[in-house]
Write a protein that holds these residues in place. Structure first.
Motif, mmCIF file in Angstrom:
data_model
loop_
_atom_site.group_PDB
_atom_site.id
_atom_site.type_symbol
_atom_site.label_atom_id
_atom_site.label_comp_id
_atom_site.label_asym_id
_atom_site.label_seq_id
_atom_site.Cartn_x
_atom_site.Cartn_y
_atom_site.Cartn_z
ATOM 1 N N PRO A 88 -17.563 -0.221 -2.402
ATOM 2 C CA PRO A 88 -17.126 1.175 -2.489
ATOM 3 C C PRO A 88 -16.063 1.419 -3.555
ATOM 4 C CG PRO A 88 -17.325 0.521 -0.197
ATOM 5 C CD PRO A 88 -17.525 -0.723 -1.011
ATOM 6 N N LEU A 89 -15.196 0.435 -3.814
ATOM 7 C CA LEU A 89 -14.206 0.610 -4.879
ATOM 8 C C LEU A 89 -14.888 0.563 -6.240
ATOM 9 C CD1 LEU A 89 -11.295 0.917 -5.856
ATOM 10 C CD2 LEU A 89 -11.066 -1.574 -5.746
ATOM 11 N N ARG A 118 -6.399 -6.852 -0.619
ATOM 12 C CA ARG A 118 -7.572 -6.005 -0.411
ATOM 13 C C ARG A 118 -7.182 -4.678 0.247
ATOM 14 N NH1 ARG A 118 -13.729 -7.310 0.398
ATOM 15 N NH2 ARG A 118 -14.452 -5.274 1.084
ATOM 16 N N SER A 119 -6.240 -4.719 1.187
ATOM 17 C CA SER A 119 -5.819 -3.481 1.861
ATOM 18 C C SER A 119 -5.221 -2.483 0.875
ATOM 19 C CB SER A 119 -4.799 -3.803 2.957
ATOM 20 O OG SER A 119 -3.632 -4.398 2.397
ATOM 21 N N ASP A 125 0.818 -1.210 0.000
ATOM 22 C CA ASP A 125 0.000 0.000 0.000
ATOM 23 C C ASP A 125 0.854 1.264 0.000
ATOM 24 O OD1 ASP A 125 0.925 -0.547 2.513
ATOM 25 O OD2 ASP A 125 -0.980 -0.239 3.548
ATOM 26 N N LYS A 183 -13.067 -9.926 -3.086
ATOM 27 C CA LYS A 183 -11.825 -9.177 -2.901
ATOM 28 C C LYS A 183 -11.975 -7.736 -3.381
ATOM 29 C CE LYS A 183 -8.745 -13.206 -3.341
ATOM 30 N NZ LYS A 183 -7.613 -13.784 -4.098
ATOM 31 N N SER A 205 -14.247 -4.581 -3.233
ATOM 32 C CA SER A 205 -15.336 -4.066 -2.412
ATOM 33 C C SER A 205 -16.306 -3.226 -3.235
ATOM 34 C CB SER A 205 -14.778 -3.217 -1.269
ATOM 35 O OG SER A 205 -14.211 -2.016 -1.766
ATOM 36 N N ARG A 246 -9.413 4.292 -2.467
ATOM 37 C CA ARG A 246 -10.756 4.860 -2.483
ATOM 38 C C ARG A 246 -10.740 6.377 -2.328
ATOM 39 N NH1 ARG A 246 -13.721 0.855 1.669
ATOM 40 N NH2 ARG A 246 -15.020 2.706 1.956
ATOM 41 N N GLN A 247 -9.978 6.870 -1.363
ATOM 42 C CA GLN A 247 -9.918 8.321 -1.156
ATOM 43 C C GLN A 247 -9.244 9.052 -2.332
ATOM 44 O OE1 GLN A 247 -6.704 9.878 0.325
ATOM 45 N NE2 GLN A 247 -7.540 11.933 0.048
ATOM 46 N N LEU A 262 -6.055 -2.265 -2.363
ATOM 47 C CA LEU A 262 -7.136 -1.701 -3.169
ATOM 48 C C LEU A 262 -7.941 -0.667 -2.378
ATOM 49 C CD1 LEU A 262 -8.462 -4.920 -4.953
ATOM 50 C CD2 LEU A 262 -6.883 -3.198 -5.844
ATOM 51 N N GLU A 263 -8.120 -0.913 -1.091
ATOM 52 C CA GLU A 263 -8.954 -0.005 -0.295
ATOM 53 C C GLU A 263 -8.301 1.363 -0.113
ATOM 54 O OE1 GLU A 263 -12.260 -0.736 0.698
ATOM 55 O OE2 GLU A 263 -11.652 -2.172 -0.829
ATOM 56 N N VAL A 264 -6.968 1.426 -0.120
ATOM 57 C CA VAL A 264 -6.324 2.731 0.062
ATOM 58 C C VAL A 264 -6.503 3.629 -1.154
ATOM 59 C CG1 VAL A 264 -4.584 1.874 1.674
ATOM 60 C CG2 VAL A 264 -4.062 1.908 -0.768
#
Length: 511
Positions: free
Chosen positions: A380-381, A312-313, A279, A376, A378, A319-320, A315-317
């Motif tokens: 929101p993504l 997944r962590s 990340d 995997k 999400s 989002r912002q 990909l989630e970063v």
């Protein structure tokens, strides 16, 4: 004797001028203060050898060097030349009054030759803002810094040239850079072209829409269907960068040392990180903060191949940054903001085996495997990806066809025409340049639907069980399709086409 020379530190993508104070007094010692890192502390060894090999010496006295502001951490070997010139002036080995007019940066080899530095462009911009006459730096970085007009960019090959320049024994010709000519020729010949793509007309149409509106896109299809090939050709149809985009993009790449000998970046970046990326490597940061892949993709394309294989962590970063088009990195001792306005292009198999819904394959996956694979990614993504398109394998007849497809140059003309309409539409709105950047208020203003189109969208959402998050995305994409059609009104045909590009919102995919 006390003397002052000037260098610069890059923090984020902005530079801060550093005052290097050198004092030589009676005694013995070498004291370097002002929060230097190990690379700067080791500079005394490089400076000593470089001076000796060019007929000068490090004074055998007490040398105290302060790098102000003292509370700002300095890093890297680019201060070697700054420190060396300060020591020579303070020890009266060179007599000059010109050093205060210049920012001086460069890494020294033991023979006195200069090695390239990072961040030359932001340093040059800051030097001009603060009224310096010029910037002395390694010759390899001169063309990059010469993008800044009104500042003498003096590229030197070794320390002896710099010493003789200050002693007025030689003149160093300022480096010039023709910005207008560079921008006119900004689309260099690319190795990839859409004319190489056999068949896949509907996918090429989809890529054209994504390029025209700056939309994020995900390609779903079995192995060998051409997802990666199509994604790598997307930069060939993107419009050329504006002057501001080129400068901002070059600044980011300059900070990580990727712009030596190229001057201004001409083509939009295309970044393709491996799925094992961390990340921090993706968003940026670290002990000495550096831009990550999403910032290096600024004004270009970030391609994530095999999206579910990324952690997944990681990909989630994203989002912002996808929402705000910038990434803010906060640590205990600093906060940095990097720009990250990029097009996300992702690809994935429809199932772990890769052959979901393929009647010609015996490879299948159980419902549990499917759910685990697709979970995997999400919701929101996916909410931030405007276009979902299924890519099917190309039949042999089309693969064997020797005829060339439509070239990228022709597709690009339509994209540029569409982007010009969007530029005119959003010219009064700050930081809004194309349809994908529209917020809810602008969608309501520029994506008004007739009763017929509104009813069509309502029926489609109910019958196809499209999620609520798809609504705004469909409106944005339909606005782009209308722009490509040179239509001020969003027609029902535009809505119909946009609805087709929401595959992952339908039943049977993510549930």
């Amino acid at each position: 004797m006390l003397t002052k020379v000037y260098g610069s530190a890059v923090f984020g993508i902005e530079a801060t001028t550093i005052t290097v104070e050198v004092n030589i007094a009676k005694g013995i010692g070498y004291h370097l203060v002002g929060l230097p890192d190990n690379a700067i502390k080791e500079s005394s060894y490089r400076i000593t050898a470089a001076l000796q090999n060019n007929g000068y010496k490090l004074p055998g006295k007490k040398i105290t060097i302060n790098m102000a502001p003292a509370d700002l951490r300095k890093e890297g070997s680019a201060y070697d030349l700054t420190l060396a010139i300060g020591i020579l002036e303070a020890s009266n080995q060179i007599e000059t009054k010109k050093t205060s007019d210049y920012i001086i940066m460069g890494e020294l080899s033991l023979d006195g030759s200069l090695q390239p530095i990072k961040g030359a462009l932001p340093i040059a911009i800051k030097a001009k803002e603060e009224g310096f006459k010029g910037f002395i730096l390694p010759k390899q970085n001169a063309e990059e810094a010469a993008v800044v007009e009104g500042l003498d960019i003096l590229g030197a090959e070794n320390i002896l040239e710099v010493i003789h320049f200050f002693e007025e024994k030689i003149e160093i010709e300022p480096t010039t850079f023709n910005i207008e000519e560079s921008i006119e020729n900004c689309l260099e010949s690319l190795e990839t072209d859409f004319s190489d793509v056999k068949g896949q007309e509907s996918i090429k149409r989809c890529m054209e829409i994504a390029a025209a509106g700056g939309h994020n896109i995900i390609l779903i299809g079995p192995p060998g269907s051409g997802k990666t090939m199509l994604a790598k050709r997307l930069p060939s149809i993107l419009p050329p960068m504006t002057m501001n985009e080129a400068l901002e993009t070059t600044k980011i790449h300059s900070v990580v040392g990727k712009t030596s000998n190229i001057g201004l970046m001409k083509n939009r970046p295309f970044r393709n990180p491996h799925h094992t990326i961390s990340d921090v490597a993706l968003v940026g940061g670290g002990q000495y903060p550096q831009p990550g892949e999403i910032s290096l993709s600024h004004n270009g394309v970030l391609f994530l191949d095999e999206l579910p294989e990324f952690k997944r962590s990681v990909l989630e970063v994203m989002r912002q940054p996808l929402e705000d088009r910038e990434v803010t990195i906060s640590r205990a001792k600093f906060t940095i903001t990097y720009p990250s306005s990029f097009m996300l292009v992702a690809s994935m198999n429809p199932s772990p085996s890769g052959f979901f819904n393929d009647g010609n394959s015996n490879m299948t996956s159980s419902p549990a495997e499917m759910q685990r694979y697709l979970s995997k990614i999400s919701g929101p993504l996916l909410d931030r990806i405007d276009i979902h398109i299924e890519v099917t394998p190309v039949p042999f007849e089309k693969l064997a066809d020797q005829r060339k497809g439509e070239p990228s140059s022709e597709i690009r003309k339509r994209v540029i025409k569409s982007r010009s309409l969007q530029t005119e539409r959003f010219n009064t709105y700050k930081n809004i340049h194309y349809n994908a950047q529209m917020n809810t208020r602008l969608i309501r203003k520029f994506c008004k639907l007739s009763d017929e189109s509104s009813n069509l969208l309502k029926n489609a959402m109910e019958k196809l069980n499209l999620s609520a998050r798809a609504y705004d995305r469909i409106l944005k994409v339909s606005r782009t399709i209308a722009d490509l059609d040179s239509s001020s009104e969003i027609k029902s045909s535009h809505i119909t086409e946009a609805i087709q590009y929401r595959s992952l919102d339908r039943d049977g995919w993510l549930g």
